[in-house]
Design a protein around this motif. Structure first.
Motif, PDB file in Angstrom:
ATOM      1  N   GLY A  95       0.895  -1.271   0.030  1.00 57.83           N
ATOM      2  CA  GLY A  95      -0.064  -0.138   0.132  1.00 57.83           C
ATOM      3  C   GLY A  95       0.863   1.152   0.083  1.00 57.83           C
ATOM      4  O   GLY A  95       1.969   1.131  -0.732  1.00 57.83           O
ATOM      5  N   LEU A  96       0.553   2.267   0.693  1.00 58.58           N
ATOM      6  CA  LEU A  96       1.200   3.624   0.591  1.00 58.58           C
ATOM      7  C   LEU A  96       2.408   3.345   1.689  1.00 58.58           C
ATOM      8  O   LEU A  96       2.294   2.755   2.728  1.00 58.58           O
ATOM      9  N   PRO A  97       3.410   4.086   1.389  1.00 59.57           N
ATOM     10  CA  PRO A  97       4.588   4.325   2.329  1.00 59.57           C
ATOM     11  C   PRO A  97       4.511   5.270   3.432  1.00 59.57           C
ATOM     12  O   PRO A  97       3.386   5.788   3.450  1.00 59.57           O
ATOM     13  N   GLU A  98       5.020   4.854   4.530  1.00 58.33           N
ATOM     14  CA  GLU A  98       4.922   5.712   5.571  1.00 58.33           C
ATOM     15  C   GLU A  98       5.252   7.252   5.285  1.00 58.33           C
ATOM     16  O   GLU A  98       4.498   7.877   6.274  1.00 58.33           O
ATOM     17  N   SER A  99       5.858   7.366   4.603  1.00 56.42           N
ATOM     18  CA  SER A  99       6.277   8.807   3.978  1.00 56.42           C
ATOM     19  C   SER A  99       5.257   9.745   3.403  1.00 56.42           C
ATOM     20  O   SER A  99       5.126  10.804   3.213  1.00 56.42           O
ATOM     21  N   TYR A 100       3.974   8.792   3.095  1.00 52.10           N
ATOM     22  CA  TYR A 100       2.735   9.167   2.275  1.00 52.10           C
ATOM     23  C   TYR A 100       1.979  10.188   3.420  1.00 52.10           C
ATOM     24  O   TYR A 100       1.406   9.568   4.172  1.00 52.10           O
TER      25      TYR A 100
END
Length: 291
Positions: free
Chosen positions: A100-105
């Motif tokens: 899914g989305l990276p933590e940086s998103y």
């Protein structure tokens, strides 16, 4: 004589093949021009609350805006179109799990996607209806982001998007809305909060979600989905002009029209509109009847 005719027929066929391949090459080139274009936008950041009331409101908006139609009820993503000619189009996993989305998103990335139709590289998100989300007020868009960010992580790979030959041609011709980013006013400054009430004005705000299928005028016409049934006119000049408020609400809750027709979910997602509150449906009815 036969040999001469055969030669001419062969030349004609070869000529047609060359024309078709050349035309497809042009469409493919134009498609990639659209898909790879980078946009310079300024994202106006807004506060994203994390309280339970905001998250609950975001859940409601996620349901009535049809987000689950592409991203699934648990946000893991799902297949939307799987056709060799059109392509394979799916909603991404928008949780923070693996695939899914990276933590940086962060919130800026969410706003860029929802309000500008762009990914983190400032390139177009395909088929993401950001031209509708960009017209939502700050309060509602913040609630949707708050809800999405609060959901449990789901480990599921996002399905790669692959556009087929007809998908490229139809998107370049404007028959499939693959590039909503091109329809957005990227300088729009949205209001803080639209008053929620059973009014025509609030109905106009809600009706933005109907324009993707029913056209900006809401008078319907050709379906944006190739091969699907024509889209209905939902202004007072269509059947809705004959319906009472109760008829309208019952139709959007059950899919059954006053004329006795059962609407198919694939043609009209009444399972989504069934999640609207009475206040929201009343407001929508008042606005549509005014057109």
């Amino acid at each position: 004589m036969f040999s001469k005719s055969l030669k001419w027929a062969t030349r004609i066929v070869l000529g047609l093949v060359v024309i078709v391949l050349t035309a497809y090459g042009v469409f493919t080139f134009l498609f990639h021009q659209h898909a790879s274009k980078k946009y310079a936008v300024t994202v106006r950041n807004i506060p994203i609350p994390t309280d339970s009331a905001t998250i609950a409101e975001g859940r409601h908006l996620y349901e009535i805006k049809g987000c689950g139609e592409c991203h699934g009820t648990d946000l893991r993503g799902k297949m939307v179109v799987d056709d060799p000619a059109i392509g394979r189009i799916a909603g991404n996993n928008i949780t923070y799990g693996l695939g899914g989305l990276p933590e940086s998103y962060d919130n800026t990335d969410w706003l860029k996607a929802l309000r500008h139709g762009l990914n983190t590289a400032n390139k177009p998100l395909l088929l993401m209806p950001s031209e509708e989300f960009t017209r939502m007020d700050d309060h509602d868009i913040a609630a949707i982001i708050a809800f999405c960010r609060a959901q449990p992580k789901v480990d599921a790979p996002s399905i790669p998007i692959k556009i087929g030959p007809m998908g490229k041609v139809l998107s370049v011709m404007g028959k499939i809305p693959l590039f909503p980013v091109e329809k957005i006013d990227h300088h729009r400054e949205q209001p803080n909060q639209v008053a929620k009430a059973a009014t025509k004005e609030y109905g106009q705000y809600l009706a933005v979600s109907c324009t993707g299928c029913h056209k900006p005028t809401l008078t319907g016409g050709d379906n944006p989905v190739p091969g699907a049934v024509p889209v209905a006119n939902i202004t007072s000049t269509g059947n809705l002009g004959k319906w009472s408020q109760n008829d309208f609400i019952a139709t959007l809750r059950t899919g059954k029209t006053p004329e006795g027709k059962q609407l198919l979910v694939k043609d009209m997602p009444w399972n989504m509109t069934a999640q609207y509150t009475d206040e929201e449906l009343t407001a929508l009815y008042l606005y549509l009847r005014s057109l």
